[in-house]
Design an enzyme around this catalytic site. Structure first.
Site, PDB file in Angstrom:
ATOM      1  N   ARG A  40      -6.201  10.297  -0.204  1.00 53.39           N
ATOM      2  CA  ARG A  40      -5.783  10.885  -1.472  1.00 53.39           C
ATOM      3  C   ARG A  40      -6.986  10.918  -2.572  1.00 53.39           C
ATOM      4  O   ARG A  40      -7.087  11.970  -3.350  1.00 53.39           O
ATOM      5  CB  ARG A  40      -4.987   9.980  -2.436  1.00 53.39           C
ATOM      6  CG  ARG A  40      -3.459   9.864  -1.698  1.00 53.39           C
ATOM      7  CD  ARG A  40      -2.586   8.871  -2.342  1.00 53.39           C
ATOM      8  NE  ARG A  40      -2.736   7.469  -1.834  1.00 53.39           N
ATOM      9  CZ  ARG A  40      -2.939   6.474  -2.153  1.00 53.39           C
ATOM     10  NH1 ARG A  40      -2.610   6.327  -3.490  1.00 53.39           N
ATOM     11  NH2 ARG A  40      -3.056   5.188  -1.578  1.00 53.39           N
ATOM     12  N   HIS A  74       0.769  -1.310   0.132  1.00 52.36           N
ATOM     13  CA  HIS A  74      -0.123  -0.154   0.081  1.00 52.36           C
ATOM     14  C   HIS A  74       0.941   1.126   0.078  1.00 52.36           C
ATOM     15  O   HIS A  74       1.928   1.363   0.785  1.00 52.36           O
ATOM     16  CB  HIS A  74      -0.963  -0.026   0.940  1.00 52.36           C
ATOM     17  CG  HIS A  74      -1.973   0.825   0.991  1.00 52.36           C
ATOM     18  ND1 HIS A  74      -1.932   2.250   1.158  1.00 52.36           N
ATOM     19  CD2 HIS A  74      -3.412   0.814   1.063  1.00 52.36           C
ATOM     20  CE1 HIS A  74      -3.052   3.004   1.181  1.00 52.36           C
ATOM     21  NE2 HIS A  74      -3.961   2.110   1.055  1.00 52.36           N
TER      22      HIS A  74
END
Ligand code: MEZ
Length: 557
Positions: A346, A326
């Site tokens: 994000r 990740h």
């Protein structure tokens, strides 16, 4: 620990570049996404492409296949169980369906198996619900009730994200069952984040062409796990749970079918024999193998046990040559190292920046590409932000979110992360987070078909322990969906097998004897290794040498 004066100085640079970046976002101008060619170039920095990190399997159905050294060490290890010392004639438990693993997939399997009218026993390593599902944050993908989306687009996204290598049948089942799974979870009481009019909120994730990431704040997995665990507890007569009792070996019968497992009680240190008409393997992932020394988002028990037990029983593995890192694991403060900072940060607008406060990658590339860009920025281009303990990270500019979406957004949408960082004296509404790729997901695992069946009759597999669905790279939100869709399917298939296909036979551990023989013939140096690992060993090796007991001699680290 709050940011040090050195890091605070570097944050000033981020603050300087922020107004212009915010304005760009407002105008809808994004950092350009990489082309397919650039993608290939970038992926060379991904740990999966570091050949020295892999070696060849020398025994079993995938002889010759190259996967992570840490996994090969477990494949090249003896069973924890000595078949000559285990008495299989008086099982402590008998059940219709034994489920190994009490996380999302195992619990969903239990609920569906029960609905088919069979008795279920869940054996789980730690407490019921201590699993990667509980720790999932950002969301679950499902193409529901939208003119712009459909399972068709979801299918294309998943296949594209997996580098077109995914098993198409598995993906089709996943995306077409997604809406039904969401309805099921809601019916059981899961509370997803919604608009005032009752519609579910949805966001983009890396590699998605439509907004279909549904979520419960930044604790989506915890909400789903809470819901299904509560439901399992509502049926104590049909679903029994043995906690702190990991399976350490599968039991077959003399007809070649899976017929139970040997469990190990972590408290009393006794072996327990369970006889079952069908077995569901739902042990989850393997982040605690710390492949290539990466930190991990995974829970303490994620040591890849199911892959090892299934492989020894004869089930081939698929796609285990790829592992998901990740992109955004916390790298500061050190106490939170490896911890997941959801991709949703994000998706909500936060940029990724180097030490100069400059963007160097679009923030919603598929995970393998995004992680590779971070690694390149820090290790090749020398633009990483140094931490006080000698590591590097890049900035995740979370303060942009409140500026773009209104004050309070971060606290409402990311309550888990806000509280955590607040405890360390960091206000993520004002200060960016420092992040680096962290081992997150086992893309591959045991080979299954879209009913969760394996080549071993009576052994059904569901969730992260399986391989094929995600190809070489899973997209965000397809893991919670995987554990729900394939956990449910595994439960139905297992119940069906127990009711209609099961044939009684003599219990045996002959497959373990055979495997031990194969290790011997391959002249593999075992160095005392035993598998499955069960729990990672973080004790100091120098201290360990001086200890009287060698109880954990078989663990790898
Ligand atoms: O599917 C995942 O891995 C996920 C949703 C993670 C996250 O970034 O929150």
């Amino acid at each position: 620990m709050p940011y040090t004066p050195e890091l605070k100085k570097l944050i000033k640079i981020v603050e300087k570049t922020r107004p212009e970046r915010v304005e760009k976002k407002r105008r809808g101008e994004e950092f350009p996404a990489v082309s397919l060619k650039e993608r290939e170039e970038m992926l060379k920095y991904h740990p999966d492409f570091q050949e020295e990190g892999r070696s060849e399997i020398k025994v079993g159905p995938n002889k010759g296949y190259r996967i992570a050294n840490e996994f090969v060490n477990l494949v090249h290890a003896k069973s924890r169980v000595d078949p000559e010392l285990i008495d299989l004639t008086n099982p402590e438990y008998e059940t219709d369906v034994l489920i190994i693993g009490g996380g999302g997939a195992g619990t969903a399997a239990a609920l569906m198996a029960r609905e088919q009218g069979v008795k279920v026993l869940i054996a789980t390593k730690l407490r019921h619900g201590d699993a990667n599902t509980m720790m999932a944050e950002g969301g679950i993908q499902a193409a529901i009730k939208s003119e712009k989306d459909s399972p068709y687009y979801h299918y294309l996204d998943a296949i594209g994200g997996g580098h077109f290598k995914n098993d198409p049948d598995l993906v089709e089942t996943l995306v077409t069952q997604a809406p039904e799974v969401m309805a099921w979870l809601e019916k059981l009481g899961a509370m997803f984040t919604k608009f005032d009019d009752g519609r579910m909120k949805a966001l983009h994730g890396g590699g998605t062409s439509r907004k279909r990431m549904h979520y419960a704040g930044d604790i989506t997995g915890a909400e789903i796990m809470r819901t299904i665990r509560d439901e399992a507890k509502n049926h104590p007569d049909d679903i029994k749970v043995l906690e702190f009792s990991p399976a350490v070996e599968l039991i077959l019968n003399d007809k070649g079918a899976c017929a139970g497992a040997v469990l190990y009680n972590l408290e009393t240190e006794e072996y327990i024999i369970v006889k079952a008409k069908a077995v569901v393997m739902a042990t989850g992932g393997s982040g605690r193998l710390h492949i290539q020394d990466f930190m991990t988002t995974n829970h303490y028990g994620a040591t890849g046990d199911g892959v090892i037990m299934g492989y020894r029983a004869g089930v081939p593995i698929k796609f285990l040559h790829t592992v998901q890192y990740h992109p955004t694991g916390a790298v500061f403060p050190e106490q939170a190292e490896g911890l997941l900072i959801t991709e949703k940060v994000r998706a909500a607008g936060a940029n990724i920046l180097n030490i100069d406060g400059k963007q160097f990658v679009y923030e919603r590339e598929p995970r393998d590409v995004e992680a590779s860009a971070f690694i390149r920025e820090c290790t090749v281009r020398g633009k990483g932000v140094p931490t006080p303990t000698g590591k590097f990270g890049v900035w995740l500019d979370s303060p942009m979110i409140d500026i773009l979406k209104g004050e309070g957004t971060v606290r409402n949408e990311f309550p888990g992360k806000w509280i955590l960082f607040h405890r360390y004296g960091i206000d993520i509404t004002k200060e960016p987070m420092l992040v680096y790729p962290t081992l997150h997901y086992q893309n591959g695992g045991l080979e299954i078909n879209n009913k969760g069946e394996t080549v071993v009759p009576g052994l059904i597999v569901g969730g992260e322990v399986s391989g094929g669905l995600h190809g070489e790279n899973r997209l965000m939100g397809n893991s919670l969906l995987d554990v729900m869709v394939y956990g449910r399917i595994a439960g139905i298939t297992a119940a069906d097998y127990a009711k209609k296909k099961y044939k009684a036979g003599k219990l045996t551990l002959d497959h373990v004897r055979k495997y031990n023989k194969a290790l011997e013939l391959a002249k593999i140096e075992l160095n005392g290794r035993v598998a499955p690992m069960v729990l990672p060993d973080y004790s100091n090796p120098d201290v360990r040498k001086k200890q009287l007991t060698t109880k954990y001699v078989g663990t790898i680290r």
